[in-house]
Design an enzyme around this catalytic site. Structure first.
Site, mmCIF file in Angstrom:
data_model
loop_
_atom_site.group_PDB
_atom_site.id
_atom_site.type_symbol
_atom_site.label_atom_id
_atom_site.label_comp_id
_atom_site.label_asym_id
_atom_site.label_seq_id
_atom_site.Cartn_x
_atom_site.Cartn_y
_atom_site.Cartn_z
ATOM 1 N N LYS A 140 -2.191 9.252 -7.168
ATOM 2 C CA LYS A 140 -1.665 10.117 -8.232
ATOM 3 C C LYS A 140 -1.723 9.400 -9.595
ATOM 4 O O LYS A 140 -2.123 9.992 -10.605
ATOM 5 C CB LYS A 140 -0.228 10.521 -7.918
ATOM 6 N N GLY A 172 0.830 -1.200 0.000
ATOM 7 C CA GLY A 172 0.000 0.000 0.000
ATOM 8 C C GLY A 172 0.867 1.254 0.000
ATOM 9 O O GLY A 172 2.105 1.163 0.051
ATOM 10 N N ASP A 173 0.241 2.388 -0.125
ATOM 11 C CA ASP A 173 0.934 3.687 -0.106
ATOM 12 C C ASP A 173 1.963 3.807 -1.220
ATOM 13 O O ASP A 173 2.991 4.477 -1.066
ATOM 14 C CB ASP A 173 1.615 3.930 1.256
ATOM 15 N N GLN A 230 -5.012 -0.254 -0.863
ATOM 16 C CA GLN A 230 -3.997 -1.080 -0.172
ATOM 17 C C GLN A 230 -3.015 -1.641 -1.222
ATOM 18 O O GLN A 230 -2.672 -0.919 -2.136
ATOM 19 C CB GLN A 230 -4.654 -2.178 0.676
ATOM 20 N N LYS A 284 -0.796 5.314 -5.504
ATOM 21 C CA LYS A 284 -1.848 4.921 -6.451
ATOM 22 C C LYS A 284 -2.771 6.082 -6.793
ATOM 23 O O LYS A 284 -3.245 6.181 -7.913
ATOM 24 C CB LYS A 284 -2.691 3.774 -5.874
ATOM 25 N N ASN A 288 -10.093 2.964 5.123
ATOM 26 C CA ASN A 288 -8.740 2.644 5.614
ATOM 27 C C ASN A 288 -7.710 3.137 4.603
ATOM 28 O O ASN A 288 -6.546 3.326 4.923
ATOM 29 C CB ASN A 288 -8.585 1.127 5.858
ATOM 30 N N THR A 340 -1.657 8.661 5.416
ATOM 31 C CA THR A 340 -2.684 9.653 5.049
ATOM 32 C C THR A 340 -3.910 9.485 5.937
ATOM 33 O O THR A 340 -4.617 10.443 6.228
ATOM 34 C CB THR A 340 -3.117 9.430 3.573
ATOM 35 N N THR A 341 -4.152 8.258 6.386
ATOM 36 C CA THR A 341 -5.346 7.991 7.187
ATOM 37 C C THR A 341 -5.076 8.139 8.681
ATOM 38 O O THR A 341 -5.858 8.730 9.408
ATOM 39 C CB THR A 341 -5.871 6.564 6.870
ATOM 40 N N GLY A 379 -5.968 5.824 1.881
ATOM 41 C CA GLY A 379 -5.752 7.270 1.850
ATOM 42 C C GLY A 379 -5.017 7.607 0.564
ATOM 43 O O GLY A 379 -3.889 7.181 0.370
ATOM 44 N N HIS A 380 -5.684 8.284 -0.345
ATOM 45 C CA HIS A 380 -5.063 8.614 -1.622
ATOM 46 C C HIS A 380 -4.865 10.133 -1.710
ATOM 47 O O HIS A 380 -5.821 10.887 -1.623
ATOM 48 C CB HIS A 380 -5.934 8.120 -2.782
HETATM 49 P P1 IMP Z 1 -7.287 -2.447 8.281
HETATM 50 O O1 IMP Z 1 -7.398 -2.472 6.801
HETATM 51 O O2 IMP Z 1 -7.657 -1.131 8.910
HETATM 52 O O3 IMP Z 1 -8.008 -3.614 8.923
HETATM 53 O O4 IMP Z 1 -5.737 -2.664 8.671
HETATM 54 C C1 IMP Z 1 -5.048 -3.897 8.384
HETATM 55 C C2 IMP Z 1 -3.611 -3.615 7.943
HETATM 56 O O5 IMP Z 1 -3.631 -3.000 6.667
HETATM 57 C C3 IMP Z 1 -2.829 -2.656 8.851
HETATM 58 O O6 IMP Z 1 -1.472 -3.046 8.872
HETATM 59 C C4 IMP Z 1 -2.967 -1.324 8.161
HETATM 60 O O7 IMP Z 1 -1.903 -0.451 8.475
HETATM 61 C C5 IMP Z 1 -2.901 -1.779 6.707
HETATM 62 N N1 IMP Z 1 -3.564 -0.848 5.784
HETATM 63 C C6 IMP Z 1 -4.888 -0.703 5.577
HETATM 64 N N2 IMP Z 1 -5.117 0.222 4.632
HETATM 65 C C7 IMP Z 1 -3.907 0.651 4.222
HETATM 66 C C8 IMP Z 1 -3.498 1.592 3.224
HETATM 67 O O8 IMP Z 1 -4.292 2.207 2.510
HETATM 68 N N3 IMP Z 1 -2.147 1.759 3.093
HETATM 69 C C9 IMP Z 1 -1.251 1.057 3.828
HETATM 70 N N4 IMP Z 1 -1.599 0.176 4.762
HETATM 71 C C10 IMP Z 1 -2.920 -0.031 4.958
#
Ligand code: IMP
Length: 442
Positions: free
Chosen positions: A18, A12-13, A224, A16, A38, A299-300, A40-41
């Protein structure tokens, strides 16, 4: 090209948001197919910074739909706030569509998210974003979920909210939690957003099918990344949805055969938020430098992201699992000035892994179990770094041939190791800080 999937090839991060913004030019619909707020873009347009969590990045394009697809989970109150925030910045949200099959995150899902994390002691904690995404998907699988389409039927909605609250209260008290949700209060709160959201609720697969029949362009935007995928990620340190290209079809209701392009977004180094093994992690000055220069804070949740060298074992597996037809390489500018650069091409394992399709003690694909991943040592290839490039240098660069030799070598190594071409290089957050490559090395 009619239907393109864009997804993260790491944890993730990857940037995406941009890349979605770039690829969405001329698209008739941008569709999120999994996850919730969850994600953050961050997208920068005309100097304005937009941080989107659930609204698809396509909202920033005037002529296309921004669709929250079947496979998403939606916090209606967060969505309402995000829409208001966009409107206050002069962005029209009349193009936003919510699939009636998408599930709604209720206040009790957030409380359960926190309680479940508390119940997972010590190193067992996943480090979730606490947005209620996991418990909402649990209700979906348990057939208890409330879907956006239920907003159309007030009586049914009332029944489902009441029974959802009662069940959650029982569950919370059985977990030793003191919090309780009041069904009447939740219902009252949902009425406040229902009126605004209802006109956006549509049968998304039917709508998208119609667009495709008319020859329109659709972009499917993943959230993600490949290694947060519930099946192929570093389980249990993963999210609760499938972040894979296959789910772009399932989570949008667009048939697999309609998809003709799959773009994997790869950050030029690796980052991870939350817990779990990370073979190329740099807990040193270089990792800190990547974090500060790359603004690697969630971002979140604003949590600092763990940083490390580019891991091509991960990217190789992501390409393979998801049939990525090309790669978008982001944040290459962050590596400027770091010399030498290391890139992980294989893992060394302290035992023979031939039965796991390795070669002796070497693994070239990402292992299925975190116990094995924790024991993996990265085999690092040393690459010469490049000097800092000024804005003018970037501006003057017309194609890949104008980039420093060392940067071209870095890109060539990625392509050679993972057997996919880099078609986009992003070197800053703005739309114009992007280079489209011809793919023939010219
Ligand atoms: P959840 O999706 O909130 O249940 O978190 C589960 C795992 O996914 C955790 O390690 C979060 O930090 C990670 N995670 C969820 N969404 C993102 C994202 O958009 N970017 C990076 N990590 C994420």
């Amino acid at each position: 090209m009619t239907c393109t999937v864009l997804m993260g090839a790491q944890w993730g991060d990857e940037g995406k948001g941009k890349v979605t913004d770039i690829l969405s030019e001329g698209c008739d619909a941008v569709v999120r197919f999994q996850g919730g707020n969850n994600a953050g873009h961050t997208i920068v347009v005309g100097g304005q910074v937009f941080k989107l969590h659930i609204v698809p990045s396509g909202v920033l394009r005037e002529n296309g739909l921004a669709v929250i697809g079947d496979g998403c989970v939606v916090d209606p109150w967060v969505l309402d706030q995000e829409l208001s925030g966009l409107e206050s910045k002069g962005i029209s949200t009349s193009n936003v569509v919510i699939s009636d099959r998408a599930h709604l995150i209720m206040p009790y899902h957030k409380l359960l998210d926190g309680l479940q994390e508390e119940a997972r002691e010590g190193s067992g904690k996943v480090g979730t974003t606490g947005r209620g995404v996991g418990p909402c998907y649990q209700d979906r699988a348990g057939r208890f979920g409330i879907r956006a389409g239920d907003l159309r039927f007030p009586k049914l909605l009332e029944e489902k909210v009441s029974s959802g609250c009662i069940r959650a209260n029982n569950l919370m008290s059985s977990m030793g939690g003191n919090a309780k949700v009041d069904p009447a209060a939740v219902l009252k709160d949902i009425q406040k957003v229902r009126e605004k959201l209802l006109p956006m609720v549509r049968d998304a697969p039917a709508l998208l099918g119609q667009l495709l029949d008319e020859g329109k362009q659709v972009l499917l935007e993943g959230a993600q990344g490949a290694f947060l995928d519930i099946d192929r990620g570093t389980y249990p340190y993963v999210t609760s949805s499938s972040c894979s290209a296959g789910n772009a079809s399932s989570g949008s209701g667009i048939g697999l055969m309609e998809i003709d392009r799959i773009v994997g977004v790869v950050k030029a180094y690796t980052t991870r938020v939350g817990e779990g093994p990370f073979p190329t992690e740099l807990v040193n000055e270089i990792g800190g430098r990547m974090r500060e220069k790359g603004r690697e804070y969630g971002t979140t949740t604003n949590r600092p992201r763990r940083c490390g060298w580019l891991d091509l074992v991960m990217v190789r597996s992501a390409v393979r699992w998801n049939s990525m037809t090309e790669l978008a390489l982001t944040k290459i500018d962050v590596l400027s000035g770091i010399d030498p650069l290391m890139v992980c091409t294989e893992y060394m394992v302290p035992r023979d892994v031939s039965e796991l399709h390795g070669t002796g003690t070497i693994l070239r694909h990402f292992p299925s179990h975190i116990e094995l991943l924790s024991s993996c040592k990265p085999v690092l290839k040393r690459m010469k770094g490049w000097k800092e490039l000024s804005a003018d240098d970037w501006q003057a660069a017309r194609g890949i041939g104008d980039l420093p030799r060392e940067m071209r070598d870095y890109i060539a190594l990625i392509e050679e190791q993972v057997l996919s071409n880099v078609s986009i290089v992003s070197y800053g957050p703005a739309r114009d800080e992007t280079m489209l490559l011809s793919g023939d090395g010219a």
